[in-house]
Motif scaffolding. Structure first.
Motif, PDB file in Angstrom:
ATOM      1  N   VAL A   1     -48.868  -0.815 -36.881  1.00 55.77           N
ATOM      2  CA  VAL A   1     -48.322   0.087 -35.895  1.00 55.77           C
ATOM      3  C   VAL A   1     -46.715   0.154 -36.230  1.00 55.77           C
TER       4      VAL A   1
ATOM      5  N   ALA B   1     -43.973   2.772 -38.267  1.00 49.39           N
ATOM      6  CA  ALA B   1     -43.092   3.627 -37.355  1.00 49.39           C
ATOM      7  C   ALA B   1     -41.808   4.357 -38.074  1.00 49.39           C
TER       8      ALA B   1
ATOM      9  N   SER C   1     -53.360   3.456 -27.059  1.00 41.73           N
ATOM     10  CA  SER C   1     -53.272   4.022 -28.459  1.00 41.73           C
ATOM     11  C   SER C   1     -51.861   3.608 -29.294  1.00 41.73           C
ATOM     12  N   ALA C   2     -52.203   3.788 -30.629  1.00 42.12           N
ATOM     13  CA  ALA C   2     -50.665   3.809 -31.430  1.00 42.12           C
ATOM     14  C   ALA C   2     -49.468   4.510 -30.969  1.00 42.12           C
ATOM     15  N   ASP C   3     -49.877   5.797 -30.495  1.00 46.20           N
ATOM     16  CA  ASP C   3     -49.078   6.576 -29.893  1.00 46.20           C
ATOM     17  C   ASP C   3     -48.327   5.960 -28.545  1.00 46.20           C
ATOM     18  N   THR C   4     -49.366   5.532 -27.884  1.00 42.93           N
ATOM     19  CA  THR C   4     -48.772   4.891 -26.652  1.00 42.93           C
ATOM     20  C   THR C   4     -47.868   3.745 -26.716  1.00 42.93           C
TER      21      THR C   4
ATOM     22  N   LEU D   1     -45.963   3.052 -29.274  1.00 45.85           N
ATOM     23  CA  LEU D   1     -44.698   3.549 -29.818  1.00 45.85           C
ATOM     24  C   LEU D   1     -43.714   4.215 -28.848  1.00 45.85           C
ATOM     25  N   ARG D   2     -44.580   5.008 -27.878  1.00 45.83           N
ATOM     26  CA  ARG D   2     -43.716   5.542 -26.625  1.00 45.83           C
ATOM     27  C   ARG D   2     -43.141   4.467 -25.644  1.00 45.83           C
TER      28      ARG D   2
ATOM     29  N   ASP E   1     -40.327   3.010 -27.409  1.00 45.23           N
ATOM     30  CA  ASP E   1     -38.893   3.600 -27.466  1.00 45.23           C
ATOM     31  C   ASP E   1     -38.421   3.552 -26.078  1.00 45.23           C
TER      32      ASP E   1
END
Length: 214
Positions: A21, A25, A107-110, A112-113, A116
């Protein structure tokens, strides 16, 4: 701004997914996969975020000692990505100083959030873990009566505190509340003074005592 990330690999299949992931990114740069926390702290320039599968008081002490010895301007924010759904490890990690905690089904989105948010110095913990680790204290009858100790919080301060606990950056809070970032910075400074908490993780713990707005 691109966040630099180091991963302490426990050899698990889950962490292979974390690395994949991060490699894809656009706003995160993986600086390396390391066998231990010490290997990361030995780098000339430490990453903004360190992802590991566990974080304890001994590890937190190691970070503090490294910072004192090498006069780091900043040490990595620790994000724990656990393969266990148990709440005990989450409590240990966050109490020791980790800024983020994700369970095995993130999840992958979680991810990355979380990277950040932790890279910005804020706390990112999923709701389930926050509620279990810091059970809500009795809620004041009205929002106007909300206090931390003997120092009352204004309605706007509580709004900011809530969004801090949700893991939003100062810039995101400013956008959500239609304020300038400088104004949000001022509110967070006041919250730290009133609560006695020096970082976002501490403010998150305070926020768990209020029935704050979403």
């Amino acid at each position: 701004m691109t966040v630099t990330v180091g991963v302490v690999d426990d050899g698990s299949l889950a962490f292979r997914g974390v690395v994949e992931v991060l490699n894809g990114a656009p706003d995160a740069t993986l600086v390396g996969v390391f066998p231990s926390l010490g290997a990361v702290l030995a780098l000339e320039v430490v990453p903004d975020v360190l992802i590991t599968d566990r974080y304890c008081a001994d590890a937190a002490q190691q970070v503090r000692q490294a910072r004192q010895a090498r006069q780091f301007v900043a040490c990595p924010g620790v994000l724990v990505v656990s393969g266990s759904a148990d709440l005990g490890p989450a409590q240990v990690a966050l109490s020791a100083g980790a800024l983020g905690y994700l369970g095995p089904y993130a999840s992958a989105d979680t991810l990355l959030r979380a990277v950040d948010t932790v890279g910005s110095g804020d706390c990112y913990v999923t709701g389930r873990y926050r509620e279990a680790i810091h059970p809500p204290r009795p809620v004041p009858a009205t929002r106007d009566d909300a206090t931390v100790g003997a120092r009352p919080l204004s309605e706007r301060e509580r709004d900011v505190l809530t969004l801090v606990a949700q893991g939003l950056t100062h810039k995101q809070i400013a956008s959500r509340l239609s304020l300038s970032k400088a104004t949000v910075d001022t509110y967070v400074h006041r919250l730290r003074q009133k609560t006695g908490m020096s970082n976002k993780a501490g403010l998150t713990r305070v926020a768990m005592g209020f029935d704050a707005p979403g």
